[in-house]
Write a protein that holds these residues in place. Structure first.
Motif, PDB file in Angstrom:
ATOM      1  N   LEU A  12       0.816  -1.209   0.000  1.00  0.00           N
ATOM      2  CA  LEU A  12       0.000   0.000   0.000  1.00  0.00           C
ATOM      3  C   LEU A  12       0.852   1.263   0.000  1.00  0.00           C
ATOM      4  N   GLU A  13       2.068   1.191   0.512  1.00  0.00           N
ATOM      5  CA  GLU A  13       2.909   2.391   0.561  1.00  0.00           C
ATOM      6  C   GLU A  13       3.478   2.765  -0.800  1.00  0.00           C
ATOM      7  N   LEU A  14       3.457   1.845  -1.769  1.00  0.00           N
ATOM      8  CA  LEU A  14       4.142   2.077  -3.041  1.00  0.00           C
ATOM      9  C   LEU A  14       3.658   3.320  -3.785  1.00  0.00           C
ATOM     10  N   PRO A  15       2.351   3.505  -4.002  1.00  0.00           N
ATOM     11  CA  PRO A  15       1.938   4.720  -4.722  1.00  0.00           C
ATOM     12  C   PRO A  15       2.222   5.997  -3.956  1.00  0.00           C
ATOM     13  N   PHE A  16       2.350   5.907  -2.636  1.00  0.00           N
ATOM     14  CA  PHE A  16       2.716   7.082  -1.843  1.00  0.00           C
ATOM     15  C   PHE A  16       4.199   7.409  -2.034  1.00  0.00           C
ATOM     16  N   VAL A  17       5.036   6.394  -2.069  1.00  0.00           N
ATOM     17  CA  VAL A  17       6.468   6.603  -2.261  1.00  0.00           C
ATOM     18  C   VAL A  17       6.746   7.193  -3.642  1.00  0.00           C
ATOM     19  N   PHE A  18       6.079   6.660  -4.661  1.00  0.00           N
ATOM     20  CA  PHE A  18       6.290   7.148  -6.022  1.00  0.00           C
ATOM     21  C   PHE A  18       5.469   8.403  -6.322  1.00  0.00           C
ATOM     22  N   ALA A  19       4.468   8.710  -5.490  1.00  0.00           N
ATOM     23  CA  ALA A  19       3.619   9.892  -5.679  1.00  0.00           C
ATOM     24  C   ALA A  19       3.077   9.947  -7.108  1.00  0.00           C
ATOM     25  N   ASN A  20       2.484   8.841  -7.531  1.00  0.00           N
ATOM     26  CA  ASN A  20       1.985   8.764  -8.911  1.00  0.00           C
ATOM     27  C   ASN A  20       0.670   7.978  -8.969  1.00  0.00           C
ATOM     28  N   PHE A  21      -0.322   8.441  -8.228  1.00  0.00           N
ATOM     29  CA  PHE A  21      -1.588   7.707  -8.145  1.00  0.00           C
ATOM     30  C   PHE A  21      -2.250   7.536  -9.508  1.00  0.00           C
ATOM     31  N   ASP A  22      -1.962   8.431 -10.438  1.00  0.00           N
ATOM     32  CA  ASP A  22      -2.544   8.284 -11.775  1.00  0.00           C
ATOM     33  C   ASP A  22      -2.072   7.009 -12.451  1.00  0.00           C
ATOM     34  N   ARG A  23      -0.904   6.508 -12.065  1.00  0.00           N
ATOM     35  CA  ARG A  23      -0.384   5.264 -12.656  1.00  0.00           C
ATOM     36  C   ARG A  23      -0.933   4.026 -11.955  1.00  0.00           C
ATOM     37  N   TRP A  24      -1.719   4.230 -10.894  1.00  0.00           N
ATOM     38  CA  TRP A  24      -2.272   3.122 -10.122  1.00  0.00           C
ATOM     39  C   TRP A  24      -3.807   3.059 -10.242  1.00  0.00           C
ATOM     40  N   SER A  25      -4.356   3.651 -11.285  1.00  0.00           N
ATOM     41  CA  SER A  25      -5.818   3.706 -11.410  1.00  0.00           C
ATOM     42  C   SER A  25      -6.439   2.320 -11.537  1.00  0.00           C
ATOM     43  N   HIS A  26      -5.622   1.328 -11.911  1.00  0.00           N
ATOM     44  CA  HIS A  26      -6.126  -0.041 -12.059  1.00  0.00           C
ATOM     45  C   HIS A  26      -6.167  -0.799 -10.732  1.00  0.00           C
ATOM     46  N   ALA A  27      -5.645  -0.215  -9.663  1.00  0.00           N
ATOM     47  CA  ALA A  27      -5.444  -0.945  -8.408  1.00  0.00           C
ATOM     48  C   ALA A  27      -6.645  -0.785  -7.484  1.00  0.00           C
ATOM     49  N   PRO A  28      -7.423  -1.855  -7.249  1.00  0.00           N
ATOM     50  CA  PRO A  28      -8.607  -1.746  -6.391  1.00  0.00           C
ATOM     51  C   PRO A  28      -8.290  -1.309  -4.970  1.00  0.00           C
ATOM     52  N   PHE A  29      -7.072  -1.595  -4.479  1.00  0.00           N
ATOM     53  CA  PHE A  29      -6.811  -1.336  -3.061  1.00  0.00           C
ATOM     54  C   PHE A  29      -6.690   0.151  -2.717  1.00  0.00           C
ATOM     55  N   LEU A  30      -6.736   1.027  -3.719  1.00  0.00           N
ATOM     56  CA  LEU A  30      -6.671   2.465  -3.449  1.00  0.00           C
ATOM     57  C   LEU A  30      -8.036   3.131  -3.441  1.00  0.00           C
ATOM     58  N   ALA A  31      -9.083   2.385  -3.735  1.00  0.00           N
ATOM     59  CA  ALA A  31     -10.419   2.975  -3.828  1.00  0.00           C
ATOM     60  C   ALA A  31     -10.848   3.564  -2.482  1.00  0.00           C
ATOM     61  N   GLY A  32     -11.406   4.773  -2.539  1.00  0.00           N
ATOM     62  CA  GLY A  32     -12.000   5.375  -1.357  1.00  0.00           C
ATOM     63  C   GLY A  32     -11.074   6.217  -0.511  1.00  0.00           C
ATOM     64  N   LEU A  33      -9.781   6.271  -0.827  1.00  0.00           N
ATOM     65  CA  LEU A  33      -8.872   7.104  -0.047  1.00  0.00           C
ATOM     66  C   LEU A  33      -9.201   8.577  -0.269  1.00  0.00           C
ATOM     67  N   ALA A  34      -9.282   9.333   0.815  1.00  0.00           N
ATOM     68  CA  ALA A  34      -9.577  10.758   0.713  1.00  0.00           C
ATOM     69  C   ALA A  34      -8.432  11.454  -0.011  1.00  0.00           C
ATOM     70  N   PRO A  35      -8.714  12.178  -1.117  1.00  0.00           N
ATOM     71  CA  PRO A  35      -7.627  12.771  -1.906  1.00  0.00           C
ATOM     72  C   PRO A  35      -6.700  13.678  -1.101  1.00  0.00           C
ATOM     73  N   ALA A  36      -7.245  14.493  -0.213  1.00  0.00           N
ATOM     74  CA  ALA A  36      -6.387  15.423   0.530  1.00  0.00           C
ATOM     75  C   ALA A  36      -5.417  14.667   1.428  1.00  0.00           C
ATOM     76  N   THR A  37      -5.929  13.668   2.150  1.00  0.00           N
ATOM     77  CA  THR A  37      -5.061  12.859   3.018  1.00  0.00           C
ATOM     78  C   THR A  37      -4.060  12.086   2.192  1.00  0.00           C
ATOM     79  N   ARG A  38      -4.549  11.474   1.138  1.00  0.00           N
ATOM     80  CA  ARG A  38      -3.699  10.670   0.253  1.00  0.00           C
ATOM     81  C   ARG A  38      -2.554  11.499  -0.319  1.00  0.00           C
ATOM     82  N   ASP A  39      -2.882  12.646  -0.902  1.00  0.00           N
ATOM     83  CA  ASP A  39      -1.870  13.441  -1.584  1.00  0.00           C
ATOM     84  C   ASP A  39      -0.887  14.081  -0.601  1.00  0.00           C
TER      85      ASP A  39
END
Length: 536
Positions: free
Chosen positions: A431-458
């Motif tokens: 789960l930490e991977l898209p946070f480390v790379f800061a590239n959520f647009d490249r993870w749009s296929h990943a179900p495990f990111l659904a529902g994360l609040a954008p402000a907290t996430r970013d």
């Protein structure tokens, strides 16, 4: 000499030949660059061999094939997939991202300097030793190159049966994957200056199986001088790695599944048949309550002289800067959605605990885990146990031992849970991977990111991404947008908690560490289990 982009920043000249890449979002990218000969034909299950180079200008604008692996059409319910076609044995390539602008601003009075080589980040993907690719969009080095002014390299290497079978002990043993990665690091040493990188400022980073690889590389005699720092994200240091005899036994089982009586017959099979046999080895080696690992690095006394976690405590690796971390609920990734584990009973979990702590200690250990998570179901206890065994406790023990030797590490725990899939994953493995790379647009296929609040996430992604950049550049992950992060010392045990609120805490993993240390001793002695539980 550093590569200073000019009229053609997407063209570089290497000893092997000329490359033409592409400019993508202001970053120069060079894809599918060969760092070793294709390991095909007689080179299958042989150590990686140097690539002879090419004539003319090689097109480096498209990804090459990924290493052959099992593929699930439509992806999996957590990551949405961790490797996609095309696959081919001719996969020993790497990708390079480098800023397409000079390292310093230029004016007529101050022309572009022929200096300031950039720090280098080499990424080694994970995937349980059977899946993944350095060419996956989610592992793109673009964000690190652009935001951190870094040169980034991602590596494809042999995985699964092609990387870990032991067929010719005199010619590479069971660790062909390691010869690939060593060849890639040598390529970086010899060529990265052409992309503006500093060969004396290389950080190797990896996650899961990639973190295990990174640790093995750090302690390898042939890697001496090839890296200055390592970042270990969720290394499964608790895995019991086989010796050569164990490798041979697993190889013999694989031969039978593949229907091959000899090594020659196995060499003659097309790679899709080899990947097909992997499913049979999964079935043969899977045990309830254990992470399935049909292929593993082998401690052969040569390529891998000792368990990779030990390699970070000895020799040249002892002086390498280390960042290490884990997620709070690593094991939920593999077990929370599995009906057979989600429905675990107290008796089943207690029996599984007994494997580690002994039968007399098991009830007290179960009770300690139950107290640590109010309302815990047996499945929760099981997943916390597996997280501790495989990831958290071995990582903390490494930090403890390095602190004792005066070589502290930077430790973290990723705590932000995902609300996806009914919240069952928590802060799961990967789960930490898209946070480390800061590239959520490249993870749009990943179900495990659904529902994360954008402000907290970013916000959390910015904090982590910048910390990784700072560590690569300086060996210290601190930056102005986060609390002070001190190394893990024996008296403070500082661990950074990455959550909706980022905080540095003392001995964050203390309960798990004390439970496993004390209850483990009690289990081995057959007495005193109650005292271990009372420490919680």
């Amino acid at each position: 000499m550093a590569h200073i982009p000019g009229p053609d920043p997407e063209v570089v000249d290497l000893p092997a030949g000329r490359l033409r890449g592409a400019i993508e979002n202001g970053v120069a990218v060079f894809r599918a660059v060969p760092y070793a000969l294709p390991p095909v034909g007689e080179l299958r299950w042989r150590p990686a061999q140097p690539h002879p180079g090419w004539s003319g200008t090689r097109d480096a604008t498209a990804d090459g094939p990924s290493a052959p692996q099992m593929y699930m059409e439509g992806g999996d319910p957590v990551l949405g997939g961790h490797g996609s076609p095309p696959f081919d044995e001719d996969c020993l390539t790497l990708n390079v991202w480098t800023p397409a602008a000079p390292a310093a601003p230029t004016t007529p009075e101050a022309p572009a300097p022929d200096a300031a080589p950039r720090p280098v980040l080499v990424w080694i993907h994970g995937g349980g030793f059977v899946s993944g690719s350095g060419s996956l969009p989610n592992y793109s080095g673009e964000t690190f190159a652009r935001d951190g002014d870094l040169v980034v390299v991602s590596v494809n290497y042999r995985i699964g049966s092609l990387g870990y079978l032991g067929l010719d002990a005199e010619d590479g043993g069971c660790n062909h994957w390691l010869t690939d990665q060593l060849a890639a690091l040598r390529w970086v040493r010899e060529n990265i200056a052409a992309f503006g990188g500093d060969p004396d400022a290389v950080t190797v980073a990896g996650q899961s199986g990639g973190a295990m690889s990174t640790a093995a590389l750090a302690g390898h005699p042939q890697a001496r001088g090839l890296m200055r720092r390592v970042i270990l994200q969720s290394p499964p240091f608790g895995l019991d790695l086989p010796d050569p005899e164990g490798c041979r036994e697993r190889t013999d089982a694989y031969l039978e599944i593949a229907g091959a009586k000899t090594v020659e017959e196995l060499r003659a099979l097309p790679w899709p048949a080899l990947i097909g046999a992997t499913g049979g080895l999964f079935a043969l080696t899977t045990r309830w309550g254990y992470w399935p690992t049909p292929f593993l690095p082998v401690i052969d006394g040569a390529a891998v002289a000792r368990h990779p976690v030990e390699s970070l405590l000895h020799g040249a690796a002892a002086d390498i800067d280390v960042m290490i971390g884990w997620t709070r609920e690593e094991a939920n990734f593999g077990f929370a959605l599995d009906p057979g584990h989600a429905a675990a009973t107290r008796e089943q979990v207690t029996d599984r605990i007994a494997d580690t702590f002994g039968g007399e200690a098991a009830p007290a250990v179960y009770a300690a885990y139950e107290r640590a998570r109010p309302g815990a179901r047996p499945a929760d206890v099981l997943m916390d146990l597996i997280t501790d065994e495989l990831f958290r406790v071995p990582a903390v023990r490494l930090a403890e031992r390095r602190a004792e030797s005066g070589r502290p590490v930077w430790a973290y725990q990723f705590d932000l849970p995902t609300p996806a899939l009914g919240g069952r994953l928590g802060a799961a493995h990967c789960l930490e991977l898209p946070f480390v790379f800061a590239n959520f647009d490249r993870w749009s296929h990943a179900p495990f990111l659904a529902g994360l609040a954008p402000a907290t996430r970013d916000g959390l992604a910015h904090t982590m991404h910048e910390a990784w950049i700072a560590f690569v550049r300086t060996g210290d992950p601190n930056h102005p947008a986060m609390p002070q992060w001190d190394p893990y010392e024996k008296d403070t045990r500082t661990t950074m908690r990455f959550d909706s609120v980022v905080a540095a805490l003392g001995d964050l993993a203390g309960p798990s560490r004390r439970l496993h240390d004390s209850a483990g001793r009690a289990g081995a002695q057959g007495a005193g289990a109650g005292g271990a539980a009372d420490q919680e």
